[in-house]
Design an enzyme around this catalytic site. Structure first.
Site, PDB file in Angstrom:
ATOM      1  NE  ARG A 133      22.313 113.676 118.509  1.00 56.22           N
ATOM      2  CZ  ARG A 133      22.641 114.771 119.160  1.00 56.22           C
ATOM      3  NH1 ARG A 133      22.688 114.757 120.491  1.00 56.22           N
ATOM      4  NH2 ARG A 133      22.949 115.874 118.516  1.00 56.22           N
ATOM      5  CB  SER A 190      24.286 113.719 115.265  1.00 55.46           C
ATOM      6  OG  SER A 190      23.200 114.486 115.686  1.00 55.46           O
ATOM      7  CD  GLU A 239      17.528 113.567 112.148  1.00 56.85           C
ATOM      8  OE1 GLU A 239      18.378 113.796 111.272  1.00 56.85           O
ATOM      9  OE2 GLU A 239      16.936 114.463 112.768  1.00 56.85           O
ATOM     10  CB  SER A 296      22.178 122.077 109.497  1.00 54.05           C
ATOM     11  OG  SER A 296      21.435 121.766 108.348  1.00 54.05           O
TER      12      SER A 296
HETATM   13  P1  ADP Z   1      20.778 118.524 106.937  1.00 53.33           P
HETATM   14  O1  ADP Z   1      20.077 117.207 107.004  1.00 53.33           O
HETATM   15  O2  ADP Z   1      20.915 119.203 108.248  1.00 53.33           O
HETATM   16  O3  ADP Z   1      20.241 119.415 105.866  1.00 53.33           O
HETATM   17  P2  ADP Z   1      23.056 117.651 105.270  1.00 53.33           P
HETATM   18  O4  ADP Z   1      23.790 116.388 105.596  1.00 53.33           O
HETATM   19  O5  ADP Z   1      22.196 117.626 104.068  1.00 53.33           O
HETATM   20  O6  ADP Z   1      22.294 118.133 106.575  1.00 53.33           O
HETATM   21  O7  ADP Z   1      24.168 118.778 105.148  1.00 53.33           O
HETATM   22  C1  ADP Z   1      23.877 120.149 105.045  1.00 53.33           C
HETATM   23  C2  ADP Z   1      25.183 120.876 104.890  1.00 53.33           C
HETATM   24  O8  ADP Z   1      25.825 120.437 103.694  1.00 53.33           O
HETATM   25  C3  ADP Z   1      25.062 122.378 104.726  1.00 53.33           C
HETATM   26  O9  ADP Z   1      25.049 123.018 105.981  1.00 53.33           O
HETATM   27  C4  ADP Z   1      26.317 122.723 103.935  1.00 53.33           C
HETATM   28  O10 ADP Z   1      27.422 122.884 104.785  1.00 53.33           O
HETATM   29  C5  ADP Z   1      26.565 121.473 103.105  1.00 53.33           C
HETATM   30  N1  ADP Z   1      26.131 121.525 101.697  1.00 53.33           N
HETATM   31  C6  ADP Z   1      26.637 120.727 100.719  1.00 53.33           C
HETATM   32  N2  ADP Z   1      26.058 120.985  99.545  1.00 53.33           N
HETATM   33  C7  ADP Z   1      25.152 121.972  99.757  1.00 53.33           C
HETATM   34  C8  ADP Z   1      24.241 122.670  98.912  1.00 53.33           C
HETATM   35  N3  ADP Z   1      24.166 122.419  97.588  1.00 53.33           N
HETATM   36  N4  ADP Z   1      23.439 123.609  99.481  1.00 53.33           N
HETATM   37  C9  ADP Z   1      23.515 123.874 100.795  1.00 53.33           C
HETATM   38  N5  ADP Z   1      24.374 123.262 101.629  1.00 53.33           N
HETATM   39  C10 ADP Z   1      25.185 122.306 101.138  1.00 53.33           C
END
Ligand code: ADP
Length: 364
Positions: A203, A191, A135, A188
Site C-alpha cells: 500500500r 487506498s 481487505e 469512502s
Molecule cells: P467502502 O468499502 O468504504 O464502503 P465502496 O467501494 O463500497 O467503499 O464505495 C463507497 C462509495 O461508493 C461511497 O462513498 C459513494 O461515493 C459510492 N457509492 C456508490 N453507490 C452508492 C450507494 N448506493 N450508496 C452509497 N454510496 C455509494
C-alpha cells in the site's frame, strides 16, 4: 486461524465504511449437497436471495454482474453480487436471524473494517463467527479471480476528452499480463496499492478525500440524499460556473507552461463572489464537487504511478458505480498530464473485489 471454516463457501462479505458487499455462491446441485436439516434452511435462504433483486428498502442484487459456471471449493455454481448500506447492518442481522442462518453456517468469511467492528454483534445475536481476512489481500485476490473468469472485465475509455465528455467509448483491455500495476481503490476513502506479482503488493498511498467526501459534500451543498441523486445532479451541471479556470485568470491559455484556458485553476474558486454563487445551480455545485474529488484522486494517482515507475493504473471502488463522468475524467487526466505514458483501466465489478477475495479463501 481462530475459527472453523464454514462447510460450504456460500458467502463472502466485505463490510466497508459505506457499503457492505455480499457475494453469494449458488451451487448448481444445491439439493444434493447437504444433509436434510440444512437443506430446508438453505432452500429458504437460496429462494429468498435469487428470487429477489431488491431486499428490504436498501439491499440490491447487481444482476448484470452475475457469474455463472464458476468452480469454487470443488463445486460448480453461480456467483451473485449483493450490496446494502453498512448503516443497515442491524436490519441485515435481523434478517439472517429470521431465516435461521446460524443453522446453515457457524462462520462466514468477512473482510473490511466492519468485520472487526461488528464481530461481537454477529457472534452474540446470530452465533455467527466472522472469519476475518485482510481487505487489501482480498482486494488483490478478487481482482485476479474475476478478471480471469468474467468476459470483458477490464476496459478503458478510448479518446476521453474533457471538452467532449460524450465522445469516448469503452474498449476491452487484455489484462492477462498485468504486472506491475497500480490499484486505486476509491471507496469512502482512497487506498493506492502497487502490485508487482500475484502475492507481491504494497500500500503506497492513501487519501481521506474519496467517495465519502464527494457524497457528504454533495448532500451538504445540494440537499440531495443518495449517491444516485448526487450523480444525476452532477450529470446536469456545469462545473465552470463554480470553479475558476485558467482563462478566468489569464483571459486565455497560459501557454508558457502549456496550461489550457479550460484547465481548472481553482476548484470552487468563483464561490467567494456573491453574484457567482447566485448563478450556480445545485447541479453545478454537484458537478464541481465530483470534478474536484475526481481530479484530486487523478493527480495523486499520477504522482504515485510516476514515483513507482508503473504505467497501468486500475481504478476500482464503488465511487465509480454509475459514474462515467469520473471514469472519463480520470482516463483523460491520466493520459493528458502524462503525455500518453499512463493508462487508466477500469473493471466491471467495481466494488466487489474484496468480497470476492473473501470467497477465494476456499479456492486457495
Ligand atoms: P467502502 O468499502 O468504504 O464502503 P465502496 O467501494 O463500497 O467503499 O464505495 C463507497 C462509495 O461508493 C461511497 O462513498 C459513494 O461515493 C459510492 N457509492 C456508490 N453507490 C452508492 C450507494 N448506493 N450508496 C452509497 N454510496 C455509494
Amino acid at each position: 486461524k481462530d475459527a472453523p471454516k464454514p462447510s460450504m463457501p456460500w458467502f463472502g462479505m466485505d463490510i466497508g465504511g459505506t457499503l457492505t458487499k455480499l457475494i453469494y455462491f449458488e451451487p448448481c446441485d444445491i439439493m444434493e449437497l447437504e444433509q436434510q436439516g440444512e437443506k430446508e434452511t438453505l432452500k429458504t435462504i437460496h429462494k429468498y436471495l435469487v428470487s429477489n433483486i431488491a431486499y428490504g428498502n436498501t439491499g440490491i442484487r447487481d444482476t448484470h454482474l452475475e457469474m455463472p459456471n464458476q468452480q469454487i471449493g470443488g463445486k460448480k455454481g453461480t456467483l451473485h453480487f449483493i450490496r446494502f448500506p453498512t448503516s443497515e447492518m442491524n436490519a441485515f442481522i435481523n434478517l439472517a436471524k429470521s431465516k435461521n442462518f446460524s443453522t446453515l453456517a457457524c462462520a462466514i468469511c468477512a473482510t473490511g473494517g466492519g468485520a472487526y467492528k461488528f464481530e461481537t454483534e454477529f457472534k452474540q445475536r446470530i452465533n455467527l463467527t466472522l472469519h476475518k481476512f485482510d481487505e487489501l489481500d482480498c482486494l488483490i485476490k478478487g481482482i485476479h479471480y474475476i478478471d480471469r473468469n468474467f468476459p470483458l472485465e477490464c476496459y478503458y475509455w478510448k479518446d476521453a476528452d474533457s471538452d467532449k465528455p460524450n465522445s469516448s467509448n469503452k474498449v476491452p483491455f487484455d489484462f492477462h499480463n498485468p504486472y506491475p500495476y497500480l490499484v486505486v481503490n476509491i471507496g469512502s476513502g482512497v487506498s493506492i496499492l502497487a502490485v508487482r506479482g500475484p502475492f507481491d503488493y504494497k500500500r503506497v498511498w492513501g487519501s481521506s478525500l474519496g467517495g465519502g467526501t464527494f457524497l457528504g459534500l454533495c448532500c451538504l451543498l445540494t440537499g440531495c440524499n443518495t449517491f444516485e441523486e448526487a450523480i444525476a445532479l452532477a450529470a446536469e451541471g456545469d462545473s465552470h460556473k463554480v470553479d475558476k479556470l485558467v482563462k478566468d485568470i489569464y483571459g486565455g491559455d497560459y501557454s508558457r507552461f502549456n496550461l489550457k484556458g479550460a484547465t481548472v485553476a481553482s476548484s470552487f474558486g468563483q464561490m467567494n463572489i456573491q453574484e457567482k454563487r447566485e448563478q450556480a445551480s445545485k447541479s453545478d455545485l454537484a458537478r464541481s464537487t465530483l470534478v474536484t474529488i475526481t481530479n484530486n484522486i487523478g493527480s495523486i494517482a499520477r504522482m504515485v504511478a510516476t514515483t513507482e515507475k508503473i504505467d497501468k493504473v486500475v481504478f476500482v471502488g464503488n465511487f465509480l458505480r454509475v459514474n462515467t463522468i469520473s471514469m472519463k475524467l480520470l482516463a483523460y487526466a491520466m493520459e493528458y498530464w502524462s503525455d500518453g505514458a499512463l493508462k487508466a483501466l477500469f473493471l466491471e465489478h467495481e466494488g466487489y473485489f474484496g468480497a470476492m477475495g473473501c470467497i477465494m479463501e476456499y479456492v486457495s
